[in-house]
Design an enzyme around this catalytic site. Structure first.
Site, PDB file in Angstrom:
ATOM      1  CG  HIS A  59      -2.085  -0.918   1.114  1.00  0.00           C
ATOM      2  ND1 HIS A  59      -1.990  -2.250   1.453  1.00  0.00           N
ATOM      3  CD2 HIS A  59      -3.370  -0.733   0.703  1.00  0.00           C
ATOM      4  CE1 HIS A  59      -3.152  -2.841   1.256  1.00  0.00           C
ATOM      5  NE2 HIS A  59      -4.011  -1.936   0.809  1.00  0.00           N
ATOM      6  CE  LYS A 119      -3.889  -0.490   4.677  1.00  0.00           C
ATOM      7  NZ  LYS A 119      -5.204   0.153   4.887  1.00  0.00           N
TER       8      LYS A 119
END
Length: 239
Positions: A134, A138
């Site tokens: 990600h 995040k």
């Protein structure tokens, strides 16, 4: 017209939902909540909405659930990083009102979860590892989707889920999750089934946030006439 309250309206998911909501003619945004608001503002959000879509933080979600119970407001929860206390609260709320929780609301990720369960039962002797990637900002690691996939496979195999193997070899009865963070990656999840002579890989990559937002809005529409219970995306997509 379905009135949708949006919790986490200034986050990546909240902004995407606002951008695409006009594609759905039978619903509208009735109110917004973000990190600059007082937590007590969730009271009015629930009061003025048929359903709340929540992509916020565990702290906000906990408060939101209590206000939803007060006003009998349906819930679609996509917030990740929830702990046992939050899931217990979701289960309690689901005794009174319909609640849908999912760490990933895209049809692709849920199809991946379905396929993983099927393949796991066939490839009984294979090791299983999960890699998730990600964007650099995040907050939770591993991702909620990776935990969902690992839980599905672990339940089918009777394995443990681990996040660290410092100074030890892999046990036969464990699933490891590895996390990468960097760039602007929307979400990549790969499941590796590792045999002695071959490797089988399942992969899902989100190209943007739209698939998650579409899934959330469809969930808010779908849940309108449902009885009190705790639902998942598997109930919607029938996988």
């Amino acid at each position: 017209m379905i009135n949708i309250g949006l919790s986490g309206s200034t986050g990546k998911m909240g902004k995407t939902i606002i951008e695409i909501i006009d594609q759905f003619k039978d619903c509208q945004i009735s109110g917004k909540f973000n990190s600059t608001n007082n937590l007590n503002d969730l009271d009015n959000l629930c009061k003025n909405s048929d359903v709340i879509i929540d992509f916020s933080t565990p702290e906000v979600s906990e408060k939101l659930i209590n206000y939803a119970l007060k006003h009998n407001t349906k819930l679609v929860i996509g917030t990740t990083g929830l702990k046992d206390q939050h899931f217990k609260l979701l289960e309690k709320a689901a005794q009174t009102l319909p609640v849908l929780y999912s760490a990933n609301m895209s049809i692709g990720a849920n199809l991946l979860n379905y396929l993983a369960k099927k393949i796991t039962k066939i490839l009984d002797e294979y090791d299983v590892e999960i890699l998730e990637m990600h964007h650099r900002n995040k907050k939770d690691s591993p991702s909620g989707t990776a935990l969902m996939l690992a839980s599905t496979i672990a339940s089918a195999k009777g394995f443990n889920i681990i996040f660290n193997r410092d100074n030890r070899i892999k046990s036969k009865k464990e699933i490891g999750i590895s996390s990468l963070r960097g760039g602007n990656v929307h979400g990549i999840h790969e499941i590796f089934f590792l045999g002695n002579d071959e490797i089988i890989t399942l992969k899902h990559e989100a190209l943007n946030k739209n698939s998650f937002a579409i899934g959330a809005i469809k969930s808010a529409i779908w849940i309108q006439n449902k009885p009190s219970a705790l639902y998942s995306m598997q109930d919607i997509y029938k996988v």
